[in-house]
Design a protein around this motif. Structure first.
Motif, PDB file in Angstrom:
ATOM      1  N   VAL A 255       0.867  -1.182   0.000  1.00 35.75           N
ATOM      2  CA  VAL A 255       0.000   0.000   0.000  1.00 35.75           C
ATOM      3  C   VAL A 255       0.899   1.225   0.000  1.00 35.75           C
ATOM      4  N   GLY A 256       0.756   2.072  -1.003  1.00 36.86           N
ATOM      5  CA  GLY A 256       1.574   3.265  -1.100  1.00 36.86           C
ATOM      6  C   GLY A 256       1.187   4.311  -0.073  1.00 36.86           C
TER       7      GLY A 256
ATOM      8  N   ASP B   2      -3.800   5.537  -5.780  1.00 33.50           N
ATOM      9  CA  ASP B   2      -3.484   6.809  -6.435  1.00 33.50           C
ATOM     10  C   ASP B   2      -2.674   6.523  -7.694  1.00 33.50           C
ATOM     11  N   PRO B   3      -3.234   6.763  -8.882  1.00 34.71           N
ATOM     12  CA  PRO B   3      -2.524   6.452 -10.123  1.00 34.71           C
ATOM     13  C   PRO B   3      -1.519   7.520 -10.543  1.00 34.71           C
TER      14      PRO B   3
ATOM     15  N   ILE C 112      -9.944  -2.554  -7.089  1.00 36.03           N
ATOM     16  CA  ILE C 112      -9.245  -1.326  -6.715  1.00 36.03           C
ATOM     17  C   ILE C 112     -10.029  -0.126  -7.224  1.00 36.03           C
ATOM     18  N   ASP C 113     -10.202   0.865  -6.366  1.00 33.71           N
ATOM     19  CA  ASP C 113     -10.823   2.130  -6.749  1.00 33.71           C
ATOM     20  C   ASP C 113      -9.707   3.075  -7.196  1.00 33.71           C
ATOM     21  N   THR C 114      -9.682   3.429  -8.481  1.00 33.59           N
ATOM     22  CA  THR C 114      -8.633   4.310  -9.003  1.00 33.59           C
ATOM     23  C   THR C 114      -9.033   5.780  -8.968  1.00 33.59           C
ATOM     24  N   GLY C 115     -10.263   6.044  -8.515  1.00 33.62           N
ATOM     25  CA  GLY C 115     -10.767   7.413  -8.558  1.00 33.62           C
ATOM     26  C   GLY C 115     -11.511   7.706  -9.841  1.00 33.62           C
ATOM     27  N   ARG C 116     -11.223   6.927 -10.887  1.00 27.25           N
ATOM     28  CA  ARG C 116     -11.922   7.058 -12.168  1.00 27.25           C
ATOM     29  C   ARG C 116     -12.870   5.887 -12.401  1.00 27.25           C
ATOM     30  N   ASN C 117     -12.473   4.714 -11.886  1.00 26.55           N
ATOM     31  CA  ASN C 117     -13.290   3.517 -12.054  1.00 26.55           C
ATOM     32  C   ASN C 117     -12.881   2.475 -11.021  1.00 26.55           C
TER      33      ASN C 117
END
Length: 250
Positions: free
Chosen positions: A92-93, A200-201, A122-127
């Motif tokens: 985990v970053g 967080d990508p 995983i929730d990437t914030g976009r999908n």
């Protein structure tokens, strides 16, 4: 193996992340299941990162910290994995977060499946990202098997005894090489539909997209995929992302 027998290590590589790490610490403190250890491999931070991590010991049951200069994220992760005592570990970053039930869900899934890799959404914030479908390895590499390396993948720690640690010859895609080599060596993957957390990508892979694409190409060829097909895919991906690549180079 009973549920209480499965120890999960959450491993985090840090370096001067004082603005990002409080959210991660909060997400760890909110876990419904506190039977995990947090192993932090720090690269010698000179901001308040280490103070924040040390303070986390007041709200978390088991925190281990190792701080020294290193050669990048995979050097740090190798160190963390060697320090960890868990049967499985979860990368985990410092800029990521876990959902409140992530540890509980991973421990249950590891116990029930006894798989080598336990992968979740995983929730990437976009999908919401899962394993790629269809599972074409020649196209998706390790993502034909797992959702991603960070946040969404519990890894049996003893796999490193069989397949080695993360190669320092790669700065971005060493995890992809390790996953593919393990799968080729018979590692079993178990897929689950719970959302493990937010990834967080915006890390190195986003900041240097060209290098990311090049390393992905190297990994695929190294594990035996057709160089001709991979070269064609590399060209298409560069063309598709040309605007972002140019922006990175400015």
């Amino acid at each position: 193996m009973s549920g209480d027998d499965v120890l999960l290590s959450v491993v985090t590589a840090t370096y001067n992340v004082e603005e990002k790490i409080p959210s991660l610490i909060s997400s760890l403190a909110r876990q419904s299941d506190q039977k995990f250890e947090w192993v932090v491999a720090d690269g010698g931070s000179n901001d308040s990162t280490l103070e924040l991590v040390n303070n986390a010991a007041s709200v978390l049951e088991n925190v281990k910290i190792d701080s020294r200069p290193d050669c990048g994220i995979y050097d740090a992760l190798n160190r963390a994995v060697k320090i960890a005592e868990g049967d499985y570990y979860l990368v985990v970053g410092a800029d990521d977060e876990l959902t409140p039930g992530a540890v509980e869900s991973f421990r249950k899934a590891c116990k029930e499946s006894e798989a080598d890799f336990v992968t979740a959404l995983i929730d990437t914030g976009r999908n919401i990202k899962g394993v790629r479908r269809p599972g074409w390895r020649w196209l998706y590499g390790p993502f034909a098997y797992v959702s991603g390396h960070a946040v969404g993948l519990a890894i049996r720690r003893s796999l490193h005894d069989r397949f080695g640690f993360y190669s320092l010859d790669y700065h971005i895609a060493s995890d992809q090489l390790f996953i593919l080599r393990a799968v080729d060596g018979g590692a079993v993957v178990s897929r689950h539909d719970f959302v493990a957390g937010r990834f967080d990508p915006g890390g190195t892979s986003a900041q240097d997209l060209l290098a990311t694409l090049m390393e992905g190409f190297r990994v695929q060829v190294t594990v035996g995929e057709s160089p001709l097909i991979q070269f064609g895919l590399l060209g298409l991906r560069i063309l598709k992302n040309l605007g972002r690549i140019k922006a990175n180079l400015r």
